[in-house]
Design an enzyme around this catalytic site. Structure first.
Site, PDB file in Angstrom:
ATOM      1  N   LYS A 100       6.165  -5.129  16.099  1.00 32.48           N
ATOM      2  CA  LYS A 100       5.847  -4.214  15.005  1.00 32.48           C
ATOM      3  C   LYS A 100       5.850  -2.780  15.493  1.00 32.48           C
ATOM      4  CE  LYS A 100       4.483  -2.863  11.061  1.00 32.48           C
ATOM      5  NZ  LYS A 100       4.086  -3.344   9.783  1.00 32.48           N
ATOM      6  N   ASP A 248       1.333  -7.759   2.469  1.00 32.62           N
ATOM      7  CA  ASP A 248       0.531  -6.678   3.057  1.00 32.62           C
ATOM      8  C   ASP A 248      -0.917  -6.756   2.588  1.00 32.62           C
ATOM      9  OD1 ASP A 248      -0.027  -4.577   4.725  1.00 32.62           O
ATOM     10  OD2 ASP A 248       0.958  -3.044   3.486  1.00 32.62           O
TER      11      ASP A 248
HETATM   12  N1  OTD Z   1      -1.340  -0.515   4.657  1.00 27.60           N
HETATM   13  N2  OTD Z   1      -3.617  -0.906   4.981  1.00 27.60           N
HETATM   14  C1  OTD Z   1      -3.375  -1.535   6.177  1.00 27.60           C
HETATM   15  C2  OTD Z   1      -2.125  -1.697   6.614  1.00 27.60           C
HETATM   16  C3  OTD Z   1      -1.044  -1.422   5.694  1.00 27.60           C
HETATM   17  O1  OTD Z   1       0.793  -0.119   6.367  1.00 27.60           O
HETATM   18  C4  OTD Z   1       0.278  -1.239   6.312  1.00 27.60           C
HETATM   19  O2  OTD Z   1       0.846  -2.243   6.743  1.00 27.60           O
HETATM   20  C5  OTD Z   1      -4.532  -2.045   6.899  1.00 27.60           C
HETATM   21  O3  OTD Z   1      -5.625  -1.910   6.357  1.00 27.60           O
HETATM   22  O4  OTD Z   1      -4.355  -2.627   7.983  1.00 27.60           O
HETATM   23  C6  OTD Z   1      -2.585  -0.371   4.259  1.00 27.60           C
HETATM   24  O5  OTD Z   1      -2.832   0.284   3.244  1.00 27.60           O
HETATM   25 ZN    ZN Z   2       0.424  -4.055   6.560  1.00 28.85          ZN
HETATM   26 ZN    ZN Z   3       2.576  -0.666   7.280  1.00 28.16          ZN
END
Ligand code: OTD
Ligand code: ZN
Ligand code: ZN
Length: 345
Positions: A100, A248
């Site tokens: 990632k 997500d």
């Molecule tokens: N987006 N919150 C989180 C990750 C994602 O970008 C992301 O994958 C998190 O809380 O880990 C979010 O809004």
């Molecule tokens: Zn995420």
């Molecule tokens: Zn992300």
């Protein structure tokens, strides 16, 4: 009139499970419906090495209630210190599915992400050589770039040059939120796929900001204008195999969301399939739901489609609890603001 729809058991190609009490509370919400999920590595501290991933996978399996069947597909958090040989060994052993990439500072717990892309070049080249996919959080973090433009600018300034510099590297653009993201995937047939979340098919930026600020709709990448939501819905329901589900789902407890500096993330694990069935039905594409949730992702990752199935039925609107309890506090479920007639039986 009730209707039923049977599809191969879905997978979630982008999921946050966290750790400890929250892990124990949210894991069953996913495992109830999904067979596999790509597990995001943005813990504190992040999952960086093969050894970290093995330990985290053990914690996940220990948190899985007896009788539930679920396979976590582990990822490594790419840092400027990541060792290409550790990545290759973790992949060869079957422990880790992908790496990632977080631009430093782009989202929750991304401070250890990449600042200087030249420093991760040996890892990316090794991944291209062994056919290991890279999952990308596609937003620039420059202070002078408007938050609503960060994905489109990332495609031009970072992603396209990176793909040209590393031919053969398989990339998943995670959680695309824009027409530009959709167009970039469609115009690049080779080695490129994209996940789309449940919530970005439902909300636009008005949901966050009109009539009072709604912290439970705040996530990253932030929801954009309506025209972008419509582009995502068209892509997800098109049957194009390059687009697949990555929820997500990102749980934060209510005090952390409802705060002067609220955390980003929508928690959708529990009701995702009800919401998606509703969305696909609205688009006249229920026959394409299985592709999006269960078939396109395995094809991209070179894995078999599940031989198990789940069945959804249509009836009276499903009543989901507004929150789930965790040992660390309540986590609010994403509210799709529409009746959800489909449920998994
Ligand atoms: N987006 N919150 C989180 C990750 C994602 O970008 C992301 O994958 C998190 O809380 O880990 C979010 O809004
Ligand atoms: Zn995420
Ligand atoms: Zn992300």
């Amino acid at each position: 009139m009730s209707r039923t729809l049977t599809i191969p058991r879905p997978d979630d190609w982008h999921l946050h499970l966290r750790d400890g009490a929250v892990l124990r509370a949210v894991l069953p919400e996913t495992a109830r419906h999904f067979g596999r999920a790509i597990i995001m590595p943005n813990l504190v501290p992040p999952v960086v090495t093969g050894a970290d991933a093995a330990a985290y996978r053990d914690r996940i399996m220990n948190a899985l209630p007896a009788g539930m069947d679920f396979t976590p597909l582990m990822t490594l958090y790419l840092t400027e210190e990541t060792d290409p040989e550790d990545v290759a060994a973790a992949h060869a052993s079957g422990l880790v599915t992908s790496v990632k990439l977080y631009p430093a500072g782009a989202t929750t717990n991304s401070a250890s992400g990449v600042r200087d892309f030249d420093r991760v070049r040996p890892v990316l080249e090794k991944m291209a050589e062994i056919g290991m996919p890279l999952c990308v959080h596609g937003e620039v973090t420059d202070a002078d770039i408007d938050i609503f433009d960060r994905e489109a600018v990332f495609i031009d300034r970072v992603l396209d040059p990176l793909r040209r510099a590393t031919p053969g590297l398989r990339i998943v653009m995670e959680h695309i939120t824009t027409q530009q993201g959709v167009d970039y995937v469609k115009s690049n047939a080779e080695n490129l796929g994209a996940t789309i979340t449940t919530h970005h098919l439902v909300i636009n930026r008005n949901h966050i900001l009109v009539g009072g600020i709604k912290p439970h709709y705040y996530c990253l990448p932030v929801a954009k204008r309506e025209e972008h939501r419509l582009a995502l819905r068209a892509a997800a329901t098109s049957g194009d195999t390059r687009f697949f589900l990555g929820t997500d789902s990102a749980p934060h407890t209510d005090p952390n969301k409802e705060s002067a500096c609220g955390c980003a993330g929508c928690f959708t694990a529990t009701n995702t399939l009800s919401i998606l069935a509703e969305v696909f039905e609205q688009e006249g594409a229920l026959d394409r739901l299985a592709g999006f949730t269960s078939e396109h992702g395995p094809a991209f990752y070179g894995l078999p489609v599940s031989t198990d199935t789940i069945t959804l039925t249509k009836g009276d609107p499903a009543a989901y609890p507004p929150k789930i309890d965790t040992g660390d506090g309540p986590v609010t479920l994403f509210d799709a603001q529409m009746p959800l007639h489909w449920r998994v039986i």
